[in-house]
Design a protein around this motif. Structure first.
Motif, PDB file in Angstrom:
ATOM      1  N   SER A 314      10.794   3.678   8.894  1.00 44.22           N
ATOM      2  CA  SER A 314      10.801   4.133  10.282  1.00 44.22           C
ATOM      3  C   SER A 314       9.847   3.238  11.062  1.00 44.22           C
ATOM      4  O   SER A 314       9.294   2.297  10.521  1.00 44.22           O
ATOM      5  N   GLU A 315       9.646   3.567  12.336  1.00 44.60           N
ATOM      6  CA  GLU A 315       8.736   2.753  13.128  1.00 44.60           C
ATOM      7  C   GLU A 315       7.299   3.228  13.024  1.00 44.60           C
ATOM      8  O   GLU A 315       6.386   2.607  13.547  1.00 44.60           O
ATOM      9  N   GLN A 316       7.121   4.332  12.347  1.00 48.45           N
ATOM     10  CA  GLN A 316       5.770   4.882  12.224  1.00 48.45           C
ATOM     11  C   GLN A 316       4.872   3.983  11.381  1.00 48.45           C
ATOM     12  O   GLN A 316       5.285   3.448  10.361  1.00 48.45           O
ATOM     13  N   GLU A 317       3.659   3.807  11.853  1.00 47.51           N
ATOM     14  CA  GLU A 317       2.706   2.988  11.111  1.00 47.51           C
ATOM     15  C   GLU A 317       1.419   3.718  10.796  1.00 47.51           C
ATOM     16  O   GLU A 317       0.699   3.374   9.876  1.00 47.51           O
ATOM     17  N   VAL A 318       1.119   4.724  11.616  1.00 48.55           N
ATOM     18  CA  VAL A 318      -0.113   5.470  11.393  1.00 48.55           C
ATOM     19  C   VAL A 318       0.241   6.745  10.632  1.00 48.55           C
ATOM     20  O   VAL A 318       1.015   7.569  11.113  1.00 48.55           O
ATOM     21  N   PHE A 319      -0.288   6.846   9.434  1.00 48.33           N
ATOM     22  CA  PHE A 319       0.007   7.976   8.559  1.00 48.33           C
ATOM     23  C   PHE A 319      -1.288   8.582   8.021  1.00 48.33           C
ATOM     24  O   PHE A 319      -2.180   7.841   7.621  1.00 48.33           O
ATOM     25  N   SER A 320      -1.346   9.891   7.965  1.00 52.30           N
ATOM     26  CA  SER A 320      -2.479  10.520   7.291  1.00 52.30           C
ATOM     27  C   SER A 320      -2.202  10.418   5.791  1.00 52.30           C
ATOM     28  O   SER A 320      -1.082  10.119   5.378  1.00 52.30           O
ATOM     29  N   LEU A 321      -3.207  10.673   4.998  1.00 55.18           N
ATOM     30  CA  LEU A 321      -3.029  10.614   3.543  1.00 55.18           C
ATOM     31  C   LEU A 321      -1.925  11.581   3.111  1.00 55.18           C
ATOM     32  O   LEU A 321      -1.084  11.242   2.270  1.00 55.18           O
ATOM     33  N   ASP A 322      -1.923  12.774   3.688  1.00 54.16           N
ATOM     34  CA  ASP A 322      -0.901  13.764   3.332  1.00 54.16           C
ATOM     35  C   ASP A 322       0.501  13.276   3.676  1.00 54.16           C
ATOM     36  O   ASP A 322       1.441  13.473   2.912  1.00 54.16           O
ATOM     37  N   GLU A 323       0.613  12.635   4.827  1.00 51.47           N
ATOM     38  CA  GLU A 323       1.919  12.097   5.216  1.00 51.47           C
ATOM     39  C   GLU A 323       2.347  11.002   4.245  1.00 51.47           C
ATOM     40  O   GLU A 323       3.515  10.885   3.893  1.00 51.47           O
ATOM     41  N   LEU A 324       1.363  10.195   3.842  1.00 58.05           N
ATOM     42  CA  LEU A 324       1.687   9.125   2.900  1.00 58.05           C
ATOM     43  C   LEU A 324       2.181   9.712   1.588  1.00 58.05           C
ATOM     44  O   LEU A 324       3.135   9.229   0.994  1.00 58.05           O
ATOM     45  N   VAL A 325       1.522  10.771   1.150  1.00 56.28           N
ATOM     46  CA  VAL A 325       1.939  11.418  -0.097  1.00 56.28           C
ATOM     47  C   VAL A 325       3.401  11.841   0.027  1.00 56.28           C
ATOM     48  O   VAL A 325       4.198  11.639  -0.884  1.00 56.28           O
ATOM     49  N   GLN A 326       3.750  12.386   1.177  1.00 58.68           N
ATOM     50  CA  GLN A 326       5.119  12.845   1.383  1.00 58.68           C
ATOM     51  C   GLN A 326       6.130  11.716   1.467  1.00 58.68           C
ATOM     52  O   GLN A 326       7.227  11.814   0.957  1.00 58.68           O
ATOM     53  N   LYS A 327       5.758  10.663   2.185  1.00 58.10           N
ATOM     54  CA  LYS A 327       6.749   9.633   2.490  1.00 58.10           C
ATOM     55  C   LYS A 327       6.760   8.419   1.588  1.00 58.10           C
ATOM     56  O   LYS A 327       7.740   7.678   1.543  1.00 58.10           O
ATOM     57  N   PHE A 328       5.681   8.187   0.863  1.00 59.85           N
ATOM     58  CA  PHE A 328       5.617   6.981   0.044  1.00 59.85           C
ATOM     59  C   PHE A 328       6.647   6.990  -1.083  1.00 59.85           C
ATOM     60  O   PHE A 328       6.890   8.019  -1.712  1.00 59.85           O
ATOM     61  N   SER A 329       7.261   5.849  -1.284  1.00 59.81           N
ATOM     62  CA  SER A 329       8.100   5.722  -2.468  1.00 59.81           C
ATOM     63  C   SER A 329       7.938   4.298  -3.001  1.00 59.81           C
ATOM     64  O   SER A 329       7.954   3.334  -2.244  1.00 59.81           O
ATOM     65  N   ILE A 330       7.755   4.221  -4.287  1.00 55.91           N
ATOM     66  CA  ILE A 330       7.462   2.936  -4.906  1.00 55.91           C
ATOM     67  C   ILE A 330       8.629   1.966  -4.739  1.00 55.91           C
ATOM     68  O   ILE A 330       8.448   0.758  -4.657  1.00 55.91           O
ATOM     69  N   GLU A 331       9.837   2.497  -4.641  1.00 60.99           N
ATOM     70  CA  GLU A 331      11.005   1.631  -4.478  1.00 60.99           C
ATOM     71  C   GLU A 331      10.997   0.885  -3.145  1.00 60.99           C
ATOM     72  O   GLU A 331      11.651  -0.135  -3.002  1.00 60.99           O
ATOM     73  N   ARG A 332      10.297   1.420  -2.179  1.00 64.29           N
ATOM     74  CA  ARG A 332      10.266   0.772  -0.874  1.00 64.29           C
ATOM     75  C   ARG A 332       9.145  -0.258  -0.755  1.00 64.29           C
ATOM     76  O   ARG A 332       8.890  -0.810   0.309  1.00 64.29           O
ATOM     77  N   VAL A 333       8.457  -0.499  -1.847  1.00 63.15           N
ATOM     78  CA  VAL A 333       7.410  -1.516  -1.825  1.00 63.15           C
ATOM     79  C   VAL A 333       8.097  -2.880  -1.766  1.00 63.15           C
ATOM     80  O   VAL A 333       9.072  -3.132  -2.475  1.00 63.15           O
ATOM     81  N   HIS A 334       7.589  -3.716  -0.889  1.00 64.87           N
ATOM     82  CA  HIS A 334       8.153  -5.051  -0.692  1.00 64.87           C
ATOM     83  C   HIS A 334       7.932  -5.906  -1.938  1.00 64.87           C
ATOM     84  O   HIS A 334       6.920  -5.768  -2.609  1.00 64.87           O
ATOM     85  N   LYS A 335       8.846  -6.803  -2.217  1.00 68.03           N
ATOM     86  CA  LYS A 335       8.714  -7.623  -3.423  1.00 68.03           C
ATOM     87  C   LYS A 335       7.772  -8.807  -3.230  1.00 68.03           C
ATOM     88  O   LYS A 335       7.071  -9.215  -4.132  1.00 68.03           O
ATOM     89  N   GLY A 336       7.796  -9.377  -2.035  1.00 73.06           N
ATOM     90  CA  GLY A 336       7.004 -10.580  -1.809  1.00 73.06           C
ATOM     91  C   GLY A 336       5.547 -10.271  -1.505  1.00 73.06           C
ATOM     92  O   GLY A 336       5.212  -9.193  -1.028  1.00 73.06           O
ATOM     93  N   GLY A 337       4.685 -11.240  -1.781  1.00 75.73           N
ATOM     94  CA  GLY A 337       3.271 -11.074  -1.480  1.00 75.73           C
ATOM     95  C   GLY A 337       3.052 -11.038   0.024  1.00 75.73           C
ATOM     96  O   GLY A 337       3.866 -11.555   0.790  1.00 75.73           O
ATOM     97  N   ALA A 338       1.960 -10.417   0.438  1.00 73.51           N
ATOM     98  CA  ALA A 338       1.667 -10.306   1.867  1.00 73.51           C
ATOM     99  C   ALA A 338       0.341 -10.975   2.193  1.00 73.51           C
ATOM    100  O   ALA A 338      -0.644 -10.793   1.490  1.00 73.51           O
ATOM    101  N   LYS A 339       0.334 -11.751   3.270  1.00 71.06           N
ATOM    102  CA  LYS A 339      -0.920 -12.359   3.695  1.00 71.06           C
ATOM    103  C   LYS A 339      -1.745 -11.307   4.418  1.00 71.06           C
ATOM    104  O   LYS A 339      -1.221 -10.592   5.264  1.00 71.06           O
ATOM    105  N   PHE A 340      -2.989 -11.256   4.089  1.00 64.80           N
ATOM    106  CA  PHE A 340      -3.867 -10.268   4.693  1.00 64.80           C
ATOM    107  C   PHE A 340      -4.191 -10.651   6.128  1.00 64.80           C
ATOM    108  O   PHE A 340      -4.513 -11.798   6.416  1.00 64.80           O
ATOM    109  N   ASP A 341      -4.069  -9.692   7.049  1.00 67.47           N
ATOM    110  CA  ASP A 341      -4.326  -9.957   8.458  1.00 67.47           C
ATOM    111  C   ASP A 341      -5.456  -9.052   8.953  1.00 67.47           C
ATOM    112  O   ASP A 341      -5.259  -7.855   9.166  1.00 67.47           O
TER     113      ASP A 341
END
Length: 505
Positions: A314-341
């Motif tokens: 979704s377009e949401q970027e700000v999540f509380s820990l509880d929201e993250l617990v609800q919405k996180f899924s390991i399958e949606r983790v990106h495959k490529g490395g990310a540059k830290f910004d």
RNA sequence: GGCGCGUUGGUCAAUCGGCUAAGACGCCUCCCUUUCACGGAGGAAUGACGGGUUCGACUCCCGUACGUGCUACCA
């Protein structure tokens, strides 16, 4: 079967943000599935052990709010959780591997191995490995008779136990992020399983402990992918294949500029933290700055890390820990490395400062004011007045001091030139009269102050714009800060009069 | 060098064959604000390359390039 995950750091130094992200993903997964999150300390390398590192790791997890259900500190049904304390355990499994012929004993010295590497190198760029092509040339239980092996062991010759990697066997592994990954067993060398000092290497220890601790899902950095086939084989050889955890190899966090994994050095070089909290290296005495001390809110730090390699779709970027617990899924983790910004990291912190309640913010800001002014040297009540006034101007916690120091003490005038620009008798007169009028104000509020200010303007033939900025500079020292009259209201009549008079001379 | 993994704007990234390719950070312009911010409205900026497959490929397949990781009695 109950979900059980683990974070298994080795206590060798500061906790890297990539490590915290691994903890986070473990934690979220465990919470979402009603599982357990265990902290296991992988301290099998005595030469790299750093005093205090384990305590530091736990402090970091506590700051982040990612507390384990089982840990060396807390204990649990599968204790001990420190591999050094489990040392005796691993030998039994090494013996089992030896008995089934999947491992062998090797007596080679470091020098002999080094020589073999050079002598049998295939080309200039690569050294030979201790593997199916070279193990027949070395001093081990494959080339020695059982009697010779026993004599050496009895005589106290140091030895290691190595896995006997099969030749050209295709090993497939299902990764929750990457899908099927295949390897040729011949690519991996005969990894040492048990070291000469009797400690297991990572390879034996992870497998044994993940099995014994009933770990169901194993998340670790992508750098482990090449050795995964060794682990898969070990699960198989030990007869535990059915219990092997599901793997997920997390993408790496890369340097913002050039290439490569983000390291502590990049942070020093580019001016941002890499560790969660300040790390004091006991050997060098060197302090490496952490996100906490730089003024990050743990909630923001966590949120930022969650988004580094994962998104909800979704377009949401700000999540509380509880929201993250609800919405996180390991399958949606990106495959490529990310540059830290770091800029984006600061943006997350700003978002959290804006949305955090003034009360909670006061608690977080207090230590910074104590550090600047000295504990007990300032009025605590002021904090609740100024936070709502300046929070929109703050990105990191130290900004509260930068943006609000003039509420606590008379500021140094840093924009005197701007203030004096176009200064004349009219302005001098105006301020002199305004200050005098302040005493007869019916109430000391920003509205009353502004009204009296406005009323005096036409008397001296001035426009508000002519004198508002000078007043601001008198009160705050520079061209920044909340509304001038709001500032005057907070600092009070005496201080307001004092600051204006000082300029009038 | 070998092997693994990856590749959408400067950065983080959505898209699971129909795209006139979201959104966010950063940058630029404007509005709000007689300060600085917050906020609001706009803007510039993207599918590594070459082949297939297909009515149609950012999406699937192959190759190349590039990046990255591993290649220790370190984890």
């Amino acid at each position: 079967m109950k979900v059980r995950v683990r974070f298994a750091p080795s206590p060798t130094g500061g906790l890297h943000l990539g490590g915290v992200r691994t903890v986070l993903y473990n934690y979220l997964f465990a919470r979402a599935h009603g599982g357990d999150f265990v902290l296991r300390i992988e301290d099998t390398d005595q030469t790299r052990y750093v005093a205090g590192a384990e305590q530091y790791i736990m402090d970091c997890l506590r700051w982040c709010g990612l507390n384990p259900d089982e840990s060396p500190e807390k204990g649990g049904p599968y204790a001990p959780y420190r591999q050094s304390e489990r040392k005796q355990l691993y030998r039994e499994y090494a013996e089992k591997l030896l008995a089934s012929g999947h491992a062998y004993i090797a007596f080679d010295t470091a020098e002999e191995i080094e020589k073999m590497r050079k002598d049998h190198r295939i080309d200039e760029h690569s050294h030979a490995q201790y593997d199916s092509r070279t193990r027949g040339l070395m001093v081990n239980s494959l080339t020695l008779t059982p009697e010779e092996v026993n004599t050496r062991i009895a005589g106290g010759t140091p030895y290691v136990v190595r896995i006997k990697m099969p030749e050209h066997q295709t090993i497939t592994l299902h990764d929750m992020i990457r899908g099927e990954v295949t390897f040729d067993s011949s690519q991996s060398d005969d990894k040492v399983l048990l070291k000469a000092d009797g400690m297991p290497t990572y390879h034996l220890a992870v497998v044994v402990d993940d099995y014994l601790m009933k770990i169901t899902h194993a998340f670790r950095g992508e750098e482990w992918l090449p050795s995964a086939p060794v682990h898969v084989l070990l699960w198989e050889y030990l007869g535990w294949k059915a219990h092997m955890p599901q793997w997920a190899h997390l993408p790496l966090i890369l340097k913002p500029d050039g290439n490569g994994k983000l390291s502590k050095r990049d942070g020093d070089r580019l001016g941002f933290p890499v560790f969660a909290m300040n790390w004091l290296d006991p050997k060098t005495g060197e302090i490496t700055k952490g996100f906490k001390e730089m003024g990050f809110l743990p909630e923001a730090f966590i949120n930022m890390l969650a988004m580094l390699g994962w998104n909800s779709g979704s377009e949401q970027e700000v999540f509380s820990l509880d929201e993250l617990v609800q919405k996180f899924s390991i399958e949606r983790v990106h495959k490529g490395g990310a540059k830290f910004d770091f800029e984006k990291a600061k943006w997350f912190n700003q978002q959290y400062i804006h949305k955090t309640s003034n009360e909670l913010l006061a608690d977080r800001v207090k230590p910074y004011l104590d550090a600047e002014l000295g504990i007990g040297n300032w009025e605590l009540g002021l904090l609740s007045k100024i936070i709502p006034l300046i929070k929109d101007r703050c990105t990191l916690l130290p900004d509260f001091w930068a943006q609000g120091h003039f509420f606590f003490s008379t500021p140094e005038i840093k924009e005197e030139e701007t203030m004096r620009k176009g200064w004349n008798d009219q302005k001098q007169q105006f301020f002199t009269e305004w200050v005098a009028a302040l005493g007869s104000l019916s109430s000391w509020t920003h509205d009353a102050l502004e009204n009296s200010f406005n009323e005096l303007l036409p008397v001296h033939n001035l426009k508000k714009g002519d004198v508002l900025l000078p007043l601001r500079i008198m009160l705050v020292g520079g061209k920044y800060g909340p509304g001038v009259f709001a500032i005057a209201e907070v600092i009070g009549m005496e201080e307001t009069v004092k600051r204006v008079n000082w300029v009038l001379g």
